[in-house]
Design a protein around this motif. Structure first.
Motif, PDB file in Angstrom:
ATOM      1  N   ALA A  79       0.843  -1.193   0.000  1.00 30.38           N
ATOM      2  CA  ALA A  79       0.000   0.000   0.000  1.00 30.38           C
ATOM      3  C   ALA A  79       0.880   1.246   0.000  1.00 30.38           C
ATOM      4  CB  ALA A  79      -0.922   0.019   1.212  1.00 30.38           C
ATOM      5  N   PHE A  80       0.335   2.348  -0.517  1.00 29.21           N
ATOM      6  CA  PHE A  80       1.019   3.643  -0.494  1.00 29.21           C
ATOM      7  C   PHE A  80       0.349   4.476   0.586  1.00 29.21           C
ATOM      8  CE2 PHE A  80       2.141   7.880  -2.374  1.00 29.21           C
ATOM      9  CZ  PHE A  80       3.529   7.714  -2.315  1.00 29.21           C
ATOM     10  N   VAL A  81       1.146   4.895   1.573  1.00 27.72           N
ATOM     11  CA  VAL A  81       0.585   5.472   2.799  1.00 27.72           C
ATOM     12  C   VAL A  81       1.234   6.808   3.140  1.00 27.72           C
ATOM     13  CG1 VAL A  81       0.216   3.121   3.657  1.00 27.72           C
ATOM     14  CG2 VAL A  81       2.238   4.410   4.416  1.00 27.72           C
TER      15      VAL A  81
ATOM     16  N   ARG B  32      -1.336   8.474 -18.254  1.00 29.62           N
ATOM     17  CA  ARG B  32      -0.279   7.490 -17.972  1.00 29.62           C
ATOM     18  C   ARG B  32      -0.719   6.551 -16.870  1.00 29.62           C
ATOM     19  NH1 ARG B  32       5.812   9.565 -17.222  1.00 29.62           N
ATOM     20  NH2 ARG B  32       5.965   7.333 -16.749  1.00 29.62           N
ATOM     21  N   VAL B  33      -0.191   5.341 -16.938  1.00 25.59           N
ATOM     22  CA  VAL B  33      -0.415   4.346 -15.895  1.00 25.59           C
ATOM     23  C   VAL B  33       0.928   4.013 -15.260  1.00 25.59           C
ATOM     24  CG1 VAL B  33      -1.260   2.042 -15.344  1.00 25.59           C
ATOM     25  CG2 VAL B  33      -2.389   3.387 -17.137  1.00 25.59           C
ATOM     26  N   PHE B  34       1.007   4.190 -13.943  1.00 27.83           N
ATOM     27  CA  PHE B  34       2.194   3.841 -13.163  1.00 27.83           C
ATOM     28  C   PHE B  34       1.884   2.604 -12.322  1.00 27.83           C
ATOM     29  CE2 PHE B  34       2.496   8.355 -13.958  1.00 27.83           C
ATOM     30  CZ  PHE B  34       3.848   8.635 -14.092  1.00 27.83           C
ATOM     31  N   SER B  35       2.904   1.874 -11.938  1.00 26.89           N
ATOM     32  CA  SER B  35       2.698   0.788 -10.984  1.00 26.89           C
ATOM     33  C   SER B  35       2.576   1.378  -9.577  1.00 26.89           C
ATOM     34  CB  SER B  35       3.874  -0.194 -11.023  1.00 26.89           C
ATOM     35  OG  SER B  35       5.037   0.402 -10.468  1.00 26.89           O
ATOM     36  N   LEU B  36       2.038   0.591  -8.645  1.00 27.61           N
ATOM     37  CA  LEU B  36       1.934   1.045  -7.265  1.00 27.61           C
ATOM     38  C   LEU B  36       3.319   1.363  -6.697  1.00 27.61           C
ATOM     39  CD1 LEU B  36      -0.196   1.563  -5.077  1.00 27.61           C
ATOM     40  CD2 LEU B  36       0.086  -0.805  -4.325  1.00 27.61           C
TER      41      LEU B  36
ATOM     42  N   VAL C 194      -4.135  10.279 -14.349  1.00 24.13           N
ATOM     43  CA  VAL C 194      -2.957   9.511 -13.969  1.00 24.13           C
ATOM     44  C   VAL C 194      -3.459   8.353 -13.089  1.00 24.13           C
ATOM     45  CG1 VAL C 194      -0.788   9.515 -12.687  1.00 24.13           C
ATOM     46  CG2 VAL C 194      -1.427  11.496 -14.094  1.00 24.13           C
ATOM     47  N   VAL C 195      -2.991   7.138 -13.410  1.00 25.76           N
ATOM     48  CA  VAL C 195      -3.541   5.929 -12.791  1.00 25.76           C
ATOM     49  C   VAL C 195      -2.415   5.096 -12.204  1.00 25.76           C
ATOM     50  CG1 VAL C 195      -4.752   3.754 -13.301  1.00 25.76           C
ATOM     51  CG2 VAL C 195      -5.557   5.890 -14.305  1.00 25.76           C
ATOM     52  N   LEU C 196      -2.719   4.449 -11.057  1.00 21.43           N
ATOM     53  CA  LEU C 196      -1.810   3.478 -10.443  1.00 21.43           C
ATOM     54  C   LEU C 196      -2.345   2.068 -10.679  1.00 21.43           C
ATOM     55  CD1 LEU C 196      -1.055   5.071  -6.946  1.00 21.43           C
ATOM     56  CD2 LEU C 196       0.345   5.194  -9.017  1.00 21.43           C
ATOM     57  N   ARG C 197      -1.475   1.169 -11.150  1.00 19.93           N
ATOM     58  CA  ARG C 197      -1.844  -0.232 -11.333  1.00 19.93           C
ATOM     59  C   ARG C 197      -1.494  -0.980 -10.048  1.00 19.93           C
ATOM     60  NH1 ARG C 197      -2.167  -2.468 -16.296  1.00 19.93           N
ATOM     61  NH2 ARG C 197      -3.874  -0.974 -16.245  1.00 19.93           N
ATOM     62  N   ALA C 198      -2.549  -1.424  -9.341  1.00 19.42           N
ATOM     63  CA  ALA C 198      -2.342  -2.093  -8.057  1.00 19.42           C
ATOM     64  C   ALA C 198      -2.140  -3.595  -8.202  1.00 19.42           C
ATOM     65  CB  ALA C 198      -3.522  -1.828  -7.111  1.00 19.42           C
ATOM     66  N   SER C 199      -2.805  -4.194  -9.188  1.00 17.84           N
ATOM     67  CA  SER C 199      -2.666  -5.644  -9.401  1.00 17.84           C
ATOM     68  C   SER C 199      -3.072  -5.962 -10.822  1.00 17.84           C
ATOM     69  CB  SER C 199      -3.522  -6.439  -8.418  1.00 17.84           C
ATOM     70  OG  SER C 199      -4.896  -6.132  -8.602  1.00 17.84           O
ATOM     71  N   GLU C 200      -2.637  -7.094 -11.313  1.00 18.09           N
ATOM     72  CA  GLU C 200      -2.981  -7.520 -12.680  1.00 18.09           C
ATOM     73  C   GLU C 200      -4.288  -8.289 -12.661  1.00 18.09           C
ATOM     74  OE1 GLU C 200      -1.462  -6.489 -15.269  1.00 18.09           O
ATOM     75  OE2 GLU C 200       0.149  -5.513 -14.133  1.00 18.09           O
TER      76      GLU C 200
END
Length: 327
Positions: free
Chosen positions: A3-5, A298-302, A321-327
């Motif tokens: 997680a990003f906290v 753009r899509v960034f990884s977590l 702007v999007v974060l990819r949390a899981s596939e």
């Protein structure tokens, strides 16, 4: 889970306990999460609090487990998360108790979230995961500002100072769906071109003379989130009796304007924030009816969440702007 906290005055990636669904809740496995400008300023508000708090307001994913009493959803359902807490019916202003997910509650920048089933909506089938992830907060903000507060109708002309934000891209698309003419500004030639690609009729440089550039145009509605840097310039091009809706202030919270000119011009000024669950559902129906697709930049990884924050802070994006949390 990853997680990003916020913790002790810092943003950081951290392992957090996996959430469990309590009564009335579901656990959603987050596929993608949308980054919003709101997220950038949370650390100042949270301060040096030593307790780790997962941030993030927008997200889309799959229902993984159900708490007691949940009947509206099933395991495996694809859903989006409504980030507006405790605001159910459309009203002139948010009710007491309204808040936005991601502070003080744990948010979406994680592999999983436990959340009330009341905060979920079925994912629109025509959207990809990254499109759905960044939908709710900016699209709902734009929808309320445009239709509930701005009362946009077919044949109106809308003026949007600043064309690159996620909300602005929704405003352009929603207004065109409604049969309006759309005018935007930007300091970036690329963003002006991109705005025209998604429907803007006129795109002018921010640093140009707006009155001269828009001579002959009758502007019915201005929707502005820039604030102090553009408020008076927007009034200069708004028709007498026109409407201006403010939903943000990225440049300055305070602005001076001439009250005499304002009341002689019979202008109408409205504030707007997010929106209700009722409006969210209306917005989802709107994008389904018009086959509208959110603009994803753009899509960034977590793992790259801080890089995504820096990118958004620099204003480089056109769209979400999007974060990819899981596939």
């Amino acid at each position: 889970m990853k997680a990003f906290v916020m913790e002790a005055g810092q943003y950081k990636l951290k392992d957090m306990p996996e959430p469990q669904a309590q009564k009335g809740e579901v656990v959603v496995k987050i596929h993608d999460a949308g980054v919003n400008r709101r997220d950038l300023g949370l650390l100042k508000r949270y301060g040096d609090n030593p307790e780790a708090l997962i941030i993030g307001s927008d997200g889309a994913g799959v229902v993984e487990s159900l708490g007691e009493g949940v009947t509206a959803f099933n395991v495996g359902d694809e859903v989006i998360i409504n980030p507006g807490l405790r605001w159910e019916q459309n009203s002139d202003a948010p009710p007491a108790g309204f808040d936005i997910l991601g502070m003080p509650d744990h948010g979406t920048f994680a592999e999983k979230i436990a959340i009330s089933a009341e905060q979920l909506e079925k994912k629109p089938a025509h959207l990809s995961w990254e499109e759905a992830a960044g939908l709710a907060l900016p699209a709902l903000t734009g929808y309320r500002a445009l239709f509930t507060k701005g009362q946009l109708k077919k044949g109106d002309t809308l003026f949007i100072p600043g064309a690159g934000s996620g909300v602005a891209t929704f405003l352009i698309q929603f207004a065109k769906n409604a049969g309006a003419t759309v005018i935007v500004t930007s300091r970036s030639e690329d963003k002006l071109a991109q705005a025209k690609e998604i429907g803007a009729d006129i795109a002018i440089p921010t640093d140009s003379d707006w009155v001269k550039e828009l001579e002959g145009q009758t502007i019915d509605l201005v929707i502005d989130s820039v604030g102090g840097a553009t408020f008076n310039r927007s009034l200069d091009v708004l028709k007498k009796g026109g409407r201006i809706v403010i939903f943000g202030a990225t440049t300055a919270d305070n602005v001076d304007f001439n009250l005499r000119s304002f009341f002689y011009g019979q202008y109408q000024l409205f504030g707007s924030t997010m929106g209700s669950r009722e409006e969210l559902r209306d917005m989802i129906q709107h994008i389904e009816q018009h086959d509208t697709h959110p603009v994803v930049d753009r899509v960034f990884s977590l793992d790259e969440a801080q890089e995504a924050f820096d990118y958004l802070a620099e204003g480089k994006q056109f769209g979400k702007v999007v974060l990819r949390a899981s596939e």
